[in-house]
Design an enzyme around this catalytic site. Structure first.
Site: not given
Length: 397
Positions: A100, A105, A301, A378
């Site tokens: 990841h 995630d 894209y 985090e």
């Protein structure tokens, strides 16, 4: 809004635990059974209507508010990249060749906790929230597949959304900051593949062959010149030939040479202009060398375009939740690409970047998204949860 950050921080242990569980078992592509099951477990005790994808491993969850009203869509992509992880984190990838490295995630974990936060405040919602847990963002067109399965249809899981929002974490933005802009935010991304066909022969006698190698080399230079001479300097366009291969040994002129690369633009007209340049330049450069060129342009894209009103609402909400000093307007787009662009082609909305640079690192030199050493702070996840929830509360006041 004032207590959103506090509520998000209270959910932080749950958010971090889900993020790390996903990080340990990354999955690539459109079929993500382990990740999907982790999402379903995280949502299992919430008052949501859950729908699973048919042809892809997507999860769509709908939260009905306390009063009738429109639908707001919140997106979190779930897939990883096919690369080895070298972070040394205690929860590093346990899957060889998958990581990841783009922070998906964290997106999943933030969106799941936002669903939990909003479930506790559903009486405040005049309408419904559509949580879009999407596979296959990294080149697999996952958003387009979900749209094809009826995600945005009036008869879809939650009716046609009125607004659509997404967050994308970035390791090169200070943690907890929100960066976005109205209009074009990210580029279109097309792949170009070129096969140059000549006539093989002995390397000591090139006059008896039609060497595709100098023809391919000439094309690379001619393409760069054509872009700079034909595309307006006010309309960004990037063409990079990143892979070139030809031949097998030192004394053989090969029959073919192959090269491929990427085209990045910020508008549909320039996108088509560059495609035409590639076809023309390669064809006639090959002819000048006595060769032929086969050019294949594979559509990727579209341009990611933030609706101006949605971007303004996103900015105002970010300032209300995070503080004015933590929200910035990007002066220019970036030339990365995003398949949330497929959603924004049909629904007014916006994507913003959430800073996740670890403490003690300089954002300008920190390992970036897609690096084998990228690490995200985090602590920013609580900010993302609060912003996701705030976007829904604001849209469904």
């Amino acid at each position: 809004m004032p207590d959103l950050s506090a509520q998000a921080r209270a959910l932080q242990p749950r958010t971090v635990a889900l993020r790390r569980a996903i990080h340990r078992r990354p999955e690539v592509g459109l079929d993500l059974p382990h990740t999907r099951d982790l999402v379903l477990d995280a949502l299992a005790d919430l008052p949501l209507q859950v729908h699973l994808g048919v042809g892809v491993g997507s999860v769509v969850a709908v939260l009905e508010g306390g009063r009738p009203g429109p639908t707001v869509l919140l997106r979190g992509d779930m897939d990883a990249l096919p690369m080895h992880e070298d972070t040394g984190l205690p929860f590093a990838s346990e899957v060889d060749g998958a990581m990841h490295a783009c922070g998906h995630d964290t997106h999943v974990a933030m969106l799941a906790s936002a669903a939990r936060l909003l479930s506790g405040r559903r009486a405040e919602l005049a309408g419904r929230v559509l949580f879009m847990f999407q596979p296959g963002e990294e080149g697999f067109h996952g958003a387009r597949h979900m749209i094809d399965e009826g995600l945005l249809d009036p008869t879809g899981p939650a009716g046609r959304p009125e607004w659509a929002y997404a967050l994308h974490i970035s390791a090169t933005i200070p943690a907890g900051e929100l960066h976005l802009r109205p209009g074009p935010l990210m580029a279109s991304a097309d792949t170009v593949r070129i096969t140059v066909r000549g006539r093989g022969g002995h390397a000591s006698a090139p006059h008896d062959a039609a060497d595709p190698v100098p023809a391919a080399a000439a094309m690379i230079g001619a393409l760069q010149t054509a872009i700079s001479r034909e595309v307006s300097a006010h309309d960004p366009a990037v063409l990079t030939i990143a892979h070139l291969t030809a031949g097998t040994t030192t004394n053989v002129i090969p029959e073919t040479a192959f090269m491929e690369g990427t085209i990045r633009t910020l508008s549909a007209p320039v996108r088509e202009q560059v495609r035409e340049i590639v076809r023309r330049v390669c064809r006639y450069t090959a002819l000048a060398h006595g060769c032929a060129a086969e050019v294949e342009v594979v559509s990727g894209y579209p341009v990611t375009v933030n609706d101006p009103d949605a971007a303004d609402r996103f900015t105002a909400l970010g300032r209300e939740v995070l503080g004015c000093h933590r929200v910035a307007t990007m002066p220019t787009p970036i030339l990365g690409a995003e398949d949330f662009s497929y959603v924004l082609e049909q629904v007014p909305g916006a994507l913003a970047f959430l800073g996740g640079c670890p403490a003690g690192l300089d954002p300008s030199t920190a390992p970036a998204n897609h690096s084998n050493r990228v690490v995200f702070d985090e602590s920013a996840l609580a900010d993302g949860v609060a912003v996701y929830a705030g976007l829904a509360l604001d849209a469904l006041r």
